[in-house]
Enzyme design. Structure first.
Site, PDB file in Angstrom:
ATOM      1  N   GLY A   1      10.548  -7.004   2.386  1.00 10.83           N
ATOM      2  CA  GLY A   1      11.098  -5.945   1.548  1.00 10.83           C
ATOM      3  C   GLY A   1      12.197  -5.165   2.230  1.00 10.83           C
ATOM      4  O   GLY A   1      12.336  -3.956   2.037  1.00 10.83           O
ATOM      5  N   ALA A   2      13.021  -5.856   3.015  1.00  9.53           N
ATOM      6  CA  ALA A   2      14.026  -5.173   3.836  1.00  9.53           C
ATOM      7  C   ALA A   2      15.377  -5.038   3.145  1.00  9.53           C
ATOM      8  O   ALA A   2      16.370  -4.741   3.803  1.00  9.53           O
ATOM      9  CB  ALA A   2      14.202  -5.919   5.152  1.00  9.53           C
TER      10      ALA A   2
ATOM     11  N   GLY B   1      15.362   0.811   0.821  1.00  5.20           N
ATOM     12  CA  GLY B   1      14.357   1.790   1.191  1.00  5.20           C
ATOM     13  C   GLY B   1      13.868   1.696   2.624  1.00  5.20           C
ATOM     14  O   GLY B   1      14.635   1.483   3.572  1.00  5.20           O
TER      15      GLY B   1
ATOM     16  N   GLY C   1      12.097  -0.519   4.147  1.00  4.15           N
ATOM     17  CA  GLY C   1      12.263  -1.806   4.796  1.00  4.15           C
ATOM     18  C   GLY C   1      13.647  -1.978   5.397  1.00  4.15           C
ATOM     19  O   GLY C   1      13.795  -2.512   6.504  1.00  4.15           O
TER      20      GLY C   1
ATOM     21  N   SER D   1      -0.294   3.522   2.136  1.00  9.06           N
ATOM     22  CA  SER D   1       0.197   4.725   1.471  1.00  9.06           C
ATOM     23  C   SER D   1      -0.876   5.794   1.523  1.00  9.06           C
ATOM     24  O   SER D   1      -2.078   5.488   1.527  1.00  9.06           O
ATOM     25  CB  SER D   1       0.546   4.417   0.008  1.00  9.06           C
ATOM     26  OG  SER D   1       0.734   5.604  -0.736  1.00  9.06           O
TER      27      SER D   1
ATOM     28  N   TYR E   1      -2.068   0.962  -8.016  1.00 13.20           N
ATOM     29  CA  TYR E   1      -1.286   1.041  -6.778  1.00 13.20           C
ATOM     30  C   TYR E   1      -2.168   1.533  -5.632  1.00 13.20           C
ATOM     31  O   TYR E   1      -2.175   0.944  -4.535  1.00 13.20           O
ATOM     32  CB  TYR E   1      -0.112   1.985  -6.975  1.00 13.20           C
ATOM     33  CG  TYR E   1       0.652   2.288  -5.703  1.00 13.20           C
ATOM     34  CD1 TYR E   1       1.454   1.324  -5.100  1.00 13.20           C
ATOM     35  CD2 TYR E   1       0.569   3.542  -5.096  1.00 13.20           C
ATOM     36  CE1 TYR E   1       2.151   1.595  -3.928  1.00 13.20           C
ATOM     37  CE2 TYR E   1       1.271   3.826  -3.929  1.00 13.20           C
ATOM     38  CZ  TYR E   1       2.061   2.848  -3.352  1.00 13.20           C
ATOM     39  OH  TYR E   1       2.746   3.122  -2.196  1.00 13.20           O
TER      40      TYR E   1
END
Length: 274
Positions: free
Chosen positions: A5-6, A9, A11, A122, A148
């Site tokens: 996920g880079a 954001g 990442g 999270s 989530y």
């Protein structure tokens, strides 16, 4: 190092900081073109590879293409509060993308990993409940934020059980977790109505408003000499001082962690660390 996920954001910041510190970083992203644009702005050694955690075939293809050693895997990619949907393999989106994808990826890459696995959870894991009899939200009313939270709790249980297995095998590889606090990134794009308004208003007061701050706990977990199963979070108004978090009872349920691992191995068909 691999950072999932880079392409945006937390990442993107994590990949940038690691590369600029001298690491060779693979940006594992769903949108390769977007990942290439991010990599172009990073000073250091980078590579972009395709990875869609919502598709186990993509996870396997990424792992199959890996050669050589891998110091650190950062399981950063995730989705938050999306409308009800299913992954390519038929799993509820949050559970499949945030937990089963990283579970499969980690296990497939584990023979190559030499140092540590850092999984980004999270603070909202505290609102999650992992129900082994309804992991895909088929028996309950679907609540995006609860789904989530459940997936983020699953991240912590995964880290707990992975570390137990690594230690039992006499491995020096460590499993750690981190959470960014409330960081202003595109992860909140699916929030609607009052929840969206409250969340974005809170950025002014309690959030690590910039992704640079939100990424600090992950970077701390990657760089510091921490014991396995450590959980790193932000402290201070800006979140600029990462520190170890105390795990809650729900995060430390060893029986549930073992059961979740077994179910995840069955659902993904992946379990390299037995």
């Amino acid at each position: 190092m691999v950072v999932t996920g880079a392409s945006s954001g937390l990442g993107a910041v994590t990949a940038r900081e690691l590369a600029q510190a001298g690491a060779r970083v693979v940006l594992a992203v769903r949108d390769v073109a977007k990942g290439e644009r991010v990599a172009a702005g990073i000073r250091g050694k980078t590579e972009v590879r395709a990875l869609d955690l919502a598709d186990l075939a993509s996870v396997r293809a990424f792992a199959d293409s890996w050669t050589g050693k891998l110091d650190v895997l950062v399981n950063n990619a995730g989705i938050m509060a999306v409308p009800r949907g299913k992954t390519a393999d038929g799993f509820e989106d949050h559970f499949g993308t945030n937990h089963l994808g990283p579970f499969a990826l980690t296990n497939l890459l584990l023979p190559s990993i030499t140092d540590r696995v850092v999984t980004v959870s999270s603070g909202l894991a505290r609102i999650g409940t992992v129900r082994l009899d309804d992991l895909n939200w088929e028996r309950r009313r679907y609540r995006p934020m609860r789904a989530y939270g459940a997936s983020k709790l699953a991240n912590l249980l995964f880290t707990l059980e992975l570390q137990r297995r690594l230690a039992a095998a006499g491995s020096s590889v460590r499993a750690l977790a981190a959470h960014p606090g409330v960081a202003a990134t595109s992860l909140d794009q699916h929030l609607r109505g009052p929840l969206q308004a409250v969340t974005r208003f809170s950025y002014q007061f309690i959030a690590q408003r910039e992704a640079e701050y939100g990424a600090l706990p992950t970077l701390y977990a990657v760089a510091e000499d921490l014991p396995g199963n450590s959980y790193v979070g932000p402290t201070g108004r800006s979140g600029a001082r990462p520190s170890l978090e105390r795990r809650r009872k729900a995060d430390s349920d060893t029986d549930l962690a073992k059961q979740l691992w077994d179910v995840s191995a069955r659902l993904t068909g992946v379990n390299r660390h037995e």
